[in-house]
Scaffold this motif. Structure first.
Motif, mmCIF file in Angstrom:
data_model
loop_
_atom_site.group_PDB
_atom_site.id
_atom_site.type_symbol
_atom_site.label_atom_id
_atom_site.label_comp_id
_atom_site.label_asym_id
_atom_site.label_seq_id
_atom_site.Cartn_x
_atom_site.Cartn_y
_atom_site.Cartn_z
ATOM 1 N N TYR A 81 0.846 -1.138 -0.114
ATOM 2 C CA TYR A 81 -0.163 -0.107 -0.156
ATOM 3 C C TYR A 81 0.826 1.381 0.202
ATOM 4 O O TYR A 81 0.209 2.334 0.147
ATOM 5 C CB TYR A 81 -0.748 0.005 1.304
ATOM 6 C CG TYR A 81 -2.077 -1.111 1.156
ATOM 7 C CD1 TYR A 81 -2.998 -0.996 -0.014
ATOM 8 C CD2 TYR A 81 -1.990 -1.917 2.224
ATOM 9 C CE1 TYR A 81 -3.763 -2.017 0.005
ATOM 10 C CE2 TYR A 81 -3.059 -3.093 2.049
ATOM 11 C CZ TYR A 81 -4.088 -3.025 1.012
ATOM 12 O OH TYR A 81 -4.957 -3.955 1.027
ATOM 13 N N ASP A 87 -7.771 1.989 -4.861
ATOM 14 C CA ASP A 87 -9.032 1.867 -3.820
ATOM 15 C C ASP A 87 -8.549 1.844 -2.535
ATOM 16 O O ASP A 87 -8.685 0.953 -1.584
ATOM 17 C CB ASP A 87 -9.608 0.556 -4.124
ATOM 18 C CG ASP A 87 -8.774 -0.642 -3.888
ATOM 19 O OD1 ASP A 87 -7.351 -0.397 -3.916
ATOM 20 O OD2 ASP A 87 -9.484 -1.929 -3.716
ATOM 21 N N PRO A 90 -11.758 1.489 0.700
ATOM 22 C CA PRO A 90 -12.164 -0.033 0.555
ATOM 23 C C PRO A 90 -10.855 -0.738 1.037
ATOM 24 O O PRO A 90 -11.133 -1.901 1.585
ATOM 25 C CB PRO A 90 -12.362 -0.288 -1.010
ATOM 26 C CG PRO A 90 -12.870 0.789 -1.813
ATOM 27 C CD PRO A 90 -11.889 1.900 -1.121
ATOM 28 N N SER A 91 -9.608 -0.655 0.732
ATOM 29 C CA SER A 91 -8.388 -1.217 1.298
ATOM 30 C C SER A 91 -8.638 -1.182 2.976
ATOM 31 O O SER A 91 -8.342 -2.175 3.541
ATOM 32 C CB SER A 91 -7.315 -0.712 0.763
ATOM 33 O OG SER A 91 -7.233 -0.966 -0.663
ATOM 34 N N ALA A 93 -11.082 -0.728 4.667
ATOM 35 C CA ALA A 93 -12.375 -1.396 5.075
ATOM 36 C C ALA A 93 -12.129 -2.768 5.173
ATOM 37 O O ALA A 93 -12.504 -3.662 6.228
ATOM 38 C CB ALA A 93 -13.729 -0.856 4.316
ATOM 39 N N GLU A 94 -11.379 -3.375 4.192
ATOM 40 C CA GLU A 94 -11.358 -4.836 4.150
ATOM 41 C C GLU A 94 -10.040 -5.294 5.289
ATOM 42 O O GLU A 94 -10.262 -6.317 5.883
ATOM 43 C CB GLU A 94 -10.826 -4.922 2.693
ATOM 44 C CG GLU A 94 -10.267 -6.499 2.631
ATOM 45 C CD GLU A 94 -9.820 -6.926 1.168
ATOM 46 O OE1 GLU A 94 -9.678 -8.076 0.951
ATOM 47 O OE2 GLU A 94 -9.415 -5.892 0.258
ATOM 48 N N LYS A 95 -9.063 -4.404 5.492
ATOM 49 C CA LYS A 95 -8.252 -4.623 6.703
ATOM 50 C C LYS A 95 -8.815 -4.715 7.783
ATOM 51 O O LYS A 95 -8.401 -5.426 8.993
ATOM 52 C CB LYS A 95 -6.903 -3.916 6.388
ATOM 53 C CG LYS A 95 -6.150 -4.357 4.903
ATOM 54 C CD LYS A 95 -5.636 -5.614 5.137
ATOM 55 C CE LYS A 95 -4.952 -5.702 3.737
ATOM 56 N NZ LYS A 95 -4.431 -7.214 3.893
ATOM 57 N N GLY A 98 -12.967 -7.184 7.043
ATOM 58 C CA GLY A 98 -12.923 -8.289 6.051
ATOM 59 C C GLY A 98 -13.727 -7.690 4.871
ATOM 60 O O GLY A 98 -13.753 -6.694 4.327
ATOM 61 N N LYS A 99 -14.070 -8.780 4.180
ATOM 62 C CA LYS A 99 -14.664 -8.790 2.773
ATOM 63 C C LYS A 99 -16.039 -8.010 2.940
ATOM 64 O O LYS A 99 -16.632 -7.170 1.953
ATOM 65 C CB LYS A 99 -14.924 -10.128 2.020
ATOM 66 C CG LYS A 99 -13.802 -10.817 1.810
ATOM 67 C CD LYS A 99 -12.884 -10.102 0.532
ATOM 68 C CE LYS A 99 -11.722 -10.959 0.444
ATOM 69 N NZ LYS A 99 -10.700 -10.293 -0.903
ATOM 70 N N GLY A 101 -16.781 -5.550 5.033
ATOM 71 C CA GLY A 101 -16.584 -4.150 5.087
ATOM 72 C C GLY A 101 -16.078 -3.516 3.952
ATOM 73 O O GLY A 101 -16.359 -2.360 3.586
ATOM 74 N N ARG A 102 -15.227 -4.365 3.134
ATOM 75 C CA ARG A 102 -14.942 -3.810 1.847
ATOM 76 C C ARG A 102 -16.140 -3.541 0.739
ATOM 77 O O ARG A 102 -16.340 -2.643 0.025
ATOM 78 C CB ARG A 102 -14.089 -4.715 0.981
ATOM 79 C CG ARG A 102 -13.457 -4.333 -0.335
ATOM 80 C CD ARG A 102 -12.387 -5.287 -0.888
ATOM 81 N NE ARG A 102 -11.924 -4.970 -2.284
ATOM 82 C CZ ARG A 102 -11.054 -4.147 -2.455
ATOM 83 N NH1 ARG A 102 -10.287 -3.335 -1.183
ATOM 84 N NH2 ARG A 102 -10.822 -3.513 -3.587
ATOM 85 N N PHE A 103 -17.074 -4.475 0.886
ATOM 86 C CA PHE A 103 -18.152 -4.548 -0.173
ATOM 87 C C PHE A 103 -19.085 -3.305 0.226
ATOM 88 O O PHE A 103 -19.570 -2.497 -0.622
ATOM 89 C CB PHE A 103 -18.899 -5.608 -0.061
ATOM 90 C CG PHE A 103 -20.386 -5.679 -0.653
ATOM 91 C CD1 PHE A 103 -20.402 -5.825 -2.099
ATOM 92 C CD2 PHE A 103 -21.461 -5.365 -0.175
ATOM 93 C CE1 PHE A 103 -21.582 -5.709 -2.659
ATOM 94 C CE2 PHE A 103 -22.550 -5.378 -0.763
ATOM 95 C CZ PHE A 103 -22.943 -5.438 -2.121
#
Length: 456
Positions: A81, A87, A90-91, A93-95, A98-99, A101-103
């Motif tokens: 990163y 993104d 969203p990155s 949110a994913e970390k 998880g998925k 959060g990213r969605f």
């Protein structure tokens, strides 16, 4: 210690946005369409709107700083990163979540920023139509939106914020000058309301100076409108990732929110106390026709044109990454971003009511992206620090860690409680304001789409 020094050195790029330029980006992106509706928002809340503005400015600064610190944490923990990232939000949110959060982040960002793009198309077309109507060059409003979309397509082909930093400076300066002209001219117009009545037939001069009692619907609408005025969080990580030193982002966002408050509060107060219940959803529409109004519309037009490519850039970059479109300039980017503008045009033609679009976007996605997600993601990332011995362990006592300028990226009990308070306010206020926005759109007075009924 040596390892941390090496990481910190990698957080500083040789080129990128400086502290001042990044601040212009933040303030210039947010200061624009939202400020025009604040006087009307104040009608629904009364003078309490000024307190709401202060609260939102401080809270937006807080969550902006937390979001910026989330990105610094990601760059410390994950080397991938530290370069150009399409993104960043969203990155984060994913970390953090998880998925799922990213969605959630991706969905809200796309709806929020593309929704703001629709608002910009409606406003730009409205200002252009008003200017040309002054010179008896009348053209259908729906056609003006088509022309606006066609003109805005080429600027949106630019890559990242670092490619169009002059637009951010122009966006902020034009907004400040326009707001000053409105605040100076509006009291002069109120002195002779009958003159305005001849020029603006639907201006109810009997309501000038009258102030209705605040009610639930008015407060809910004011919440979403005010939130939209501070709707910058989806762009924050994108701008931060283009900075030379991303650790300075907390300073940028604090200054930017202070600048916005200095613009928003006087504009809301002047419109409310001078016009009262007679103020329109767009404060410029409440001004008497003449050279000053034309100048204001031209300045705001310049702001909207400058800010439009910045606003729609984050979702464009993300979707291009999903579709495998190269980061360098290619025909694929041209086709995709042109197609996006055509889609936004269709939505704008379908919902040509500025206030309703603004309330719906502000009450739903903006609330989540600005109030709910940043403090939640921040707490999650800090709490995850014990998952690896290679990561910096982030602990704090109950008395340290300022809620604003916290450079150590640690979290205290007081800060954690404030994070949950912000999340609670965001959820409750967002649900109420979204419901009111949907009710307004379904109201019988809502305008028909331009392709069904002629927009005049």
């Amino acid at each position: 210690m040596k390892k941390m020094v090496e990481v910190e050195d990698k957080l500083i790029k040789e080129d990128g946005l400086g502290l001042l330029t990044a601040t212009f980006f933040l303030a210039g992106t947010m200061a624009g369409s939202g400020v025009l509706a604040l006087p009307m928002a104040m009608v629904g809340t009364g003078p309490a709107e000024l307190a709401m503005l202060v609260f939102f400015a401080a809270t937006s600064a807080f969550v902006g700083i937390k979001l910026g610190q989330c990105w610094v944490i990601l760059e410390e923990r994950y080397p991938e990163y530290r370069g150009q990232v399409r993104d960043p939000y969203p990155s984060i949110a994913e970390k953090a979540a998880g998925k799922i959060g990213r969605f959630a982040a991706i969905t809200c960002i796309n709806l929020c920023l593309y929704g703001a793009g629709c608002v910009f198309i409606v406003l730009i077309a409205s200002f252009i139509k008003n200017i040309f109507d002054e010179y008896n060059l009348e053209l259908n409003f729906g056609i003006w939106m088509v022309i606006v979309a066609a003109v805005m397509i080429p600027p949106c082909w630019l890559g990242t914020p670092n490619d169009f930093w002059p637009l951010a400076i122009g966006a902020l300066i034009t907004t400040v000058v326009a707001c000053v002209l409105v605040m100076v001219r509006l009291p002069m117009d109120v002195v002779d309301p009958d003159h305005c009545l001849k020029e603006i037939p639907d201006l109810n001069t009997t309501l000038i100076g009258e102030h209705s009692t605040p009610n639930f619907l008015g407060i809910a609408r004011a919440f979403s409108t005010t939130m939209f005025a501070f709707a910058g969080a989806p762009n924050f990580p994108t701008i931060q990732s283009d900075m030379k030193d991303r650790r300075q982002f907390s300073i940028c966002v604090s200054i930017a929110m202070g600048v916005l408050l200095c613009i928003y509060a006087p504009m809301a107060a002047v419109g409310y106390f001078e016009l009262g219940d007679a103020v329109k959803g767009n404060i410029v529409d409440s001004m008497c026709n003449g050279n000053v109004k034309i100048a204001v519309e031209c300045l705001l037009l310049a702001h909207l044109i400058s800010a439009f490519p910045i606003v729609v850039n984050p979702p464009n970059q993300f979707i291009e990454g999903v579709l495998g479109i190269p980061k360098n300039f290619t025909w694929k980017r041209v086709v995709f971003r042109s197609f996006v503008i055509v889609g936004l045009l269709f939505i704008a033609e379908s919902l040509p009511d500025f206030g309703s679009i603004l309330d719906l976007v502000g009450g739903s996605t903006v609330t989540l992206l600005t109030f709910v997600f940043p403090p939640f993601f921040y707490m999650r990332l800090v709490d995850m620090s014990n998952q690896s011995s290679d990561w910096e362990q982030r602990k704090a006592s109950i008395d340290d860690c300022s809620p604003l300028l916290n450079h150590k990226i640690t979290i205290s009990l007081k800060e954690r409680l404030f994070c949950w308070f912000v999340i609670t306010v965001g959820i409750v206020g967002g649900v109420c304001s979204t419901g009111v926005a949907v009710y307004s759109i379904a109201d019988s007075n809502f305008k028909m789409p331009c392709y069904i009924e002629t927009c005049r």
